[in-house]
Motif scaffolding. Structure first.
Motif, PDB file in Angstrom:
ATOM      1  N   MET A   1     -11.154  16.373  -6.551  1.00  0.00           N
ATOM      2  CA  MET A   1     -10.405  15.864  -5.539  1.00  0.00           C
ATOM      3  C   MET A   1     -10.692  14.229  -6.044  1.00  0.00           C
ATOM      4  O   MET A   1     -11.534  13.845  -6.693  1.00  0.00           O
ATOM      5  CB  MET A   1     -10.977  15.661  -4.081  1.00  0.00           C
ATOM      6  N   LEU A   2      -9.558  13.430  -5.724  1.00  0.00           N
ATOM      7  CA  LEU A   2      -9.593  12.029  -6.050  1.00  0.00           C
ATOM      8  C   LEU A   2     -10.789  11.470  -4.982  1.00  0.00           C
ATOM      9  O   LEU A   2     -10.859  11.700  -4.084  1.00  0.00           O
ATOM     10  CB  LEU A   2      -8.310  11.398  -5.830  1.00  0.00           C
ATOM     11  N   GLU A   3     -11.125  10.345  -5.544  1.00  0.00           N
ATOM     12  CA  GLU A   3     -12.152   9.737  -4.908  1.00  0.00           C
ATOM     13  C   GLU A   3     -11.370   8.565  -4.016  1.00  0.00           C
ATOM     14  O   GLU A   3     -10.229   8.183  -4.542  1.00  0.00           O
ATOM     15  CB  GLU A   3     -13.319   9.200  -5.676  1.00  0.00           C
ATOM     16  N   GLN A   4     -12.131   8.218  -3.252  1.00  0.00           N
ATOM     17  CA  GLN A   4     -11.519   7.006  -2.402  1.00  0.00           C
ATOM     18  C   GLN A   4     -10.952   5.769  -3.312  1.00  0.00           C
ATOM     19  O   GLN A   4      -9.810   5.373  -2.964  1.00  0.00           O
ATOM     20  CB  GLN A   4     -12.503   6.627  -1.417  1.00  0.00           C
ATOM     21  N   LYS A   5     -11.752   5.401  -4.305  1.00  0.00           N
ATOM     22  CA  LYS A   5     -11.609   4.200  -4.911  1.00  0.00           C
ATOM     23  C   LYS A   5     -10.092   4.590  -5.864  1.00  0.00           C
ATOM     24  O   LYS A   5      -9.215   3.757  -5.964  1.00  0.00           O
ATOM     25  CB  LYS A   5     -12.552   3.714  -5.919  1.00  0.00           C
ATOM     26  N   ASP A   6     -10.051   5.782  -6.399  1.00  0.00           N
ATOM     27  CA  ASP A   6      -8.597   6.193  -7.136  1.00  0.00           C
ATOM     28  C   ASP A   6      -7.546   6.172  -6.216  1.00  0.00           C
ATOM     29  O   ASP A   6      -6.529   5.654  -6.526  1.00  0.00           O
ATOM     30  CB  ASP A   6      -8.970   7.747  -7.790  1.00  0.00           C
ATOM     31  N   LEU A   7      -7.618   6.658  -4.783  1.00  0.00           N
ATOM     32  CA  LEU A   7      -6.533   6.604  -3.809  1.00  0.00           C
ATOM     33  C   LEU A   7      -6.359   5.033  -3.566  1.00  0.00           C
ATOM     34  O   LEU A   7      -5.009   4.641  -3.434  1.00  0.00           O
ATOM     35  CB  LEU A   7      -7.004   7.463  -2.450  1.00  0.00           C
ATOM     36  N   GLN A   8      -7.363   4.363  -3.694  1.00  0.00           N
ATOM     37  CA  GLN A   8      -6.957   2.963  -3.307  1.00  0.00           C
ATOM     38  C   GLN A   8      -6.485   2.239  -4.652  1.00  0.00           C
ATOM     39  O   GLN A   8      -5.379   1.365  -4.217  1.00  0.00           O
ATOM     40  CB  GLN A   8      -8.245   2.160  -3.035  1.00  0.00           C
ATOM     41  N   ALA A   9      -6.762   2.487  -5.764  1.00  0.00           N
ATOM     42  CA  ALA A   9      -6.032   2.072  -6.848  1.00  0.00           C
ATOM     43  C   ALA A   9      -4.612   2.590  -6.891  1.00  0.00           C
ATOM     44  O   ALA A   9      -3.559   1.607  -7.299  1.00  0.00           O
ATOM     45  CB  ALA A   9      -6.755   2.670  -7.998  1.00  0.00           C
ATOM     46  N   ILE A  10      -4.226   3.663  -6.762  1.00  0.00           N
ATOM     47  CA  ILE A  10      -2.859   4.308  -6.527  1.00  0.00           C
ATOM     48  C   ILE A  10      -2.175   3.660  -5.788  1.00  0.00           C
ATOM     49  O   ILE A  10      -1.123   3.213  -5.744  1.00  0.00           O
ATOM     50  CB  ILE A  10      -2.945   5.789  -6.231  1.00  0.00           C
ATOM     51  N   ASP A  11      -2.801   3.092  -4.272  1.00  0.00           N
ATOM     52  CA  ASP A  11      -2.027   2.541  -3.231  1.00  0.00           C
ATOM     53  C   ASP A  11      -1.806   1.111  -3.633  1.00  0.00           C
ATOM     54  O   ASP A  11      -0.651   0.432  -3.353  1.00  0.00           O
ATOM     55  CB  ASP A  11      -3.096   2.812  -1.987  1.00  0.00           C
ATOM     56  N   GLU A  12      -2.846   0.648  -4.522  1.00  0.00           N
ATOM     57  CA  GLU A  12      -2.802  -0.766  -4.886  1.00  0.00           C
ATOM     58  C   GLU A  12      -1.451  -0.954  -5.719  1.00  0.00           C
ATOM     59  O   GLU A  12      -0.714  -1.829  -5.724  1.00  0.00           O
ATOM     60  CB  GLU A  12      -3.748  -1.397  -5.522  1.00  0.00           C
ATOM     61  N   ILE A  13      -1.376   0.195  -6.757  1.00  0.00           N
ATOM     62  CA  ILE A  13      -0.344   0.082  -7.835  1.00  0.00           C
ATOM     63  C   ILE A  13       0.889   0.229  -6.883  1.00  0.00           C
ATOM     64  O   ILE A  13       1.852  -0.461  -7.441  1.00  0.00           O
ATOM     65  CB  ILE A  13      -0.548   1.288  -8.855  1.00  0.00           C
ATOM     66  N   ILE A  14       1.083   1.213  -5.909  1.00  0.00           N
ATOM     67  CA  ILE A  14       2.374   1.358  -5.346  1.00  0.00           C
ATOM     68  C   ILE A  14       2.786  -0.001  -4.449  1.00  0.00           C
ATOM     69  O   ILE A  14       3.874  -0.391  -4.502  1.00  0.00           O
ATOM     70  CB  ILE A  14       2.186   2.665  -4.178  1.00  0.00           C
ATOM     71  N   GLN A  15       1.555  -0.456  -3.743  1.00  0.00           N
ATOM     72  CA  GLN A  15       1.866  -1.838  -3.157  1.00  0.00           C
ATOM     73  C   GLN A  15       2.490  -2.902  -3.977  1.00  0.00           C
ATOM     74  O   GLN A  15       3.434  -3.617  -3.612  1.00  0.00           O
ATOM     75  CB  GLN A  15       0.666  -2.015  -2.354  1.00  0.00           C
ATOM     76  N   LYS A  16       1.740  -2.832  -5.191  1.00  0.00           N
ATOM     77  CA  LYS A  16       2.114  -3.791  -6.273  1.00  0.00           C
ATOM     78  C   LYS A  16       3.460  -3.807  -6.796  1.00  0.00           C
ATOM     79  O   LYS A  16       4.391  -4.858  -6.797  1.00  0.00           O
ATOM     80  CB  LYS A  16       1.092  -3.738  -7.373  1.00  0.00           C
ATOM     81  N   ARG A  17       3.959  -2.537  -6.891  1.00  0.00           N
ATOM     82  CA  ARG A  17       5.400  -2.355  -7.336  1.00  0.00           C
ATOM     83  C   ARG A  17       6.557  -2.699  -6.285  1.00  0.00           C
ATOM     84  O   ARG A  17       7.538  -3.184  -6.527  1.00  0.00           O
ATOM     85  CB  ARG A  17       5.419  -0.795  -7.708  1.00  0.00           C
ATOM     86  N   ILE A  18       5.846  -2.099  -5.024  1.00  0.00           N
ATOM     87  CA  ILE A  18       6.816  -2.674  -4.030  1.00  0.00           C
ATOM     88  C   ILE A  18       6.835  -4.138  -3.776  1.00  0.00           C
ATOM     89  O   ILE A  18       7.973  -4.763  -3.524  1.00  0.00           O
ATOM     90  CB  ILE A  18       6.304  -1.796  -2.491  1.00  0.00           C
ATOM     91  N   GLY A  19       5.834  -4.632  -3.893  1.00  0.00           N
ATOM     92  CA  GLY A  19       5.745  -6.179  -3.580  1.00  0.00           C
ATOM     93  C   GLY A  19       6.660  -6.965  -4.911  1.00  0.00           C
ATOM     94  O   GLY A  19       7.204  -7.739  -4.420  1.00  0.00           O
ATOM     95  N   GLU A  20       6.518  -6.378  -6.140  1.00  0.00           N
ATOM     96  CA  GLU A  20       7.197  -6.786  -7.142  1.00  0.00           C
ATOM     97  C   GLU A  20       8.612  -6.859  -6.687  1.00  0.00           C
ATOM     98  O   GLU A  20       9.719  -7.746  -7.095  1.00  0.00           O
ATOM     99  CB  GLU A  20       6.849  -6.348  -8.409  1.00  0.00           C
ATOM    100  N   SER A  21       9.092  -5.342  -6.605  1.00  0.00           N
ATOM    101  CA  SER A  21      10.525  -5.372  -6.133  1.00  0.00           C
ATOM    102  C   SER A  21      11.055  -6.253  -4.912  1.00  0.00           C
ATOM    103  O   SER A  21      12.107  -6.950  -5.011  1.00  0.00           O
ATOM    104  CB  SER A  21      10.763  -3.803  -5.762  1.00  0.00           C
ATOM    105  N   GLU A  22      10.310  -6.438  -3.979  1.00  0.00           N
ATOM    106  CA  GLU A  22      10.483  -7.101  -2.838  1.00  0.00           C
ATOM    107  C   GLU A  22      10.945  -8.901  -3.317  1.00  0.00           C
ATOM    108  O   GLU A  22      11.640  -9.569  -2.875  1.00  0.00           O
ATOM    109  CB  GLU A  22       9.453  -7.217  -1.642  1.00  0.00           C
ATOM    110  N   GLU A  23       9.681  -9.325  -4.460  1.00  0.00           N
ATOM    111  CA  GLU A  23       9.779 -10.315  -4.800  1.00  0.00           C
ATOM    112  C   GLU A  23      11.234 -10.694  -5.567  1.00  0.00           C
ATOM    113  O   GLU A  23      11.654 -11.691  -5.325  1.00  0.00           O
ATOM    114  CB  GLU A  23       8.541 -10.728  -5.714  1.00  0.00           C
ATOM    115  N   ARG A  24      11.523  -9.756  -6.467  1.00  0.00           N
ATOM    116  CA  ARG A  24      12.717  -9.566  -7.167  1.00  0.00           C
ATOM    117  C   ARG A  24      13.721  -9.900  -6.531  1.00  0.00           C
ATOM    118  O   ARG A  24      14.788 -10.704  -6.632  1.00  0.00           O
ATOM    119  CB  ARG A  24      12.996  -8.719  -8.234  1.00  0.00           C
ATOM    120  N   THR A  25      14.023  -9.119  -5.056  1.00  0.00           N
ATOM    121  CA  THR A  25      14.857  -9.066  -4.034  1.00  0.00           C
ATOM    122  C   THR A  25      14.932 -10.548  -3.558  1.00  0.00           C
ATOM    123  O   THR A  25      16.023 -11.099  -3.525  1.00  0.00           O
ATOM    124  CB  THR A  25      14.772  -8.083  -3.174  1.00  0.00           C
TER     125      THR A  25
END
Length: 180
Positions: free
Chosen positions: A1-25
């Motif tokens: 199973m993934l550890e909490q920090k891995d899930l947080q890292a995945i969530d941070e990557i997703i949030q970063k990509r969404i933020g970048e897309s919103e920033e470009r928009t």
């Protein structure tokens, strides 16, 4: 199973990509708004020039009408662009929703895959560790010949016998020295 920090890292990557897309928009929207502002300022300047000319020159009235028609066309074009931007933003919202859904699916798939991999990998490793431990125990038993506590008792008995023998030898040596 993934550890909490891995899930947080995945969530941070997703949030970063969404933020970048919103920033470009947002950046694109600001650029378009700045462009519109410049155009509106240009239009305002032209209207001021038209008003000044209108007051002083009546014979250019037809030229002013033509320019107004051109401005109407530009405004129509701008309206069309705004409609296109609204459509693009709606499409982007739909894409983000689809991405969110896909990411949720991927999280489930990842959890399932990790669980299966861990079960397969760790079961095999634990089995190998148990086999290795058994092999080491068998080798230790062969090397020692007996179990260690029994061997220690035997050695203690042997030491007692040696101590008695050394005492007797010391007595014999003392007797021989005294006889000399």
């Amino acid at each position: 199973m993934l550890e909490q920090k891995d899930l947080q890292a995945i969530d941070e990557i997703i949030q970063k990509r969404i933020g970048e897309s919103e920033e470009r928009t947002n950046q694109r929207f600001e650029e378009m708004q700045a462009q519109m502002d410049r155009r509106f300022e240009a239009v305002d300047k032209r209207f001021e020039a038209v008003d000044k000319r209108f007051e002083s020159i009546d014979n250019r009235f037809e030229a002013i009408d033509k320019r107004l028609d051109t401005m109407d066309k530009r405004l129509d074009t701008m309206d069309a662009r705004f409609d296109a931007m609204d459509n693009r933003l709606d499409a982007m919202d739909m894409r983000f929703d689809a991405m969110d859904n896909r990411l949720d699916e991927m999280k489930g798939d990842i959890w399932q895959s990790v669980s299966v991999m861990m079960d397969a990998k760790f079961d095999k490793l634990f089995h190998l560790l148990a086999e290795n431990q058994q092999i080491l125990q068998e080798k230790m038993d062969r090397i020692l010949g007996e179990k260690l506590p029994e061997r220690v008792e035997k050695t203690e008995g042997d030491v007692q016998v040696l101590k008695v023998a050394v005492r007797h030898l010391n007595q014999d040596v003392e007797e021989l020295r005294a006889a000399k």
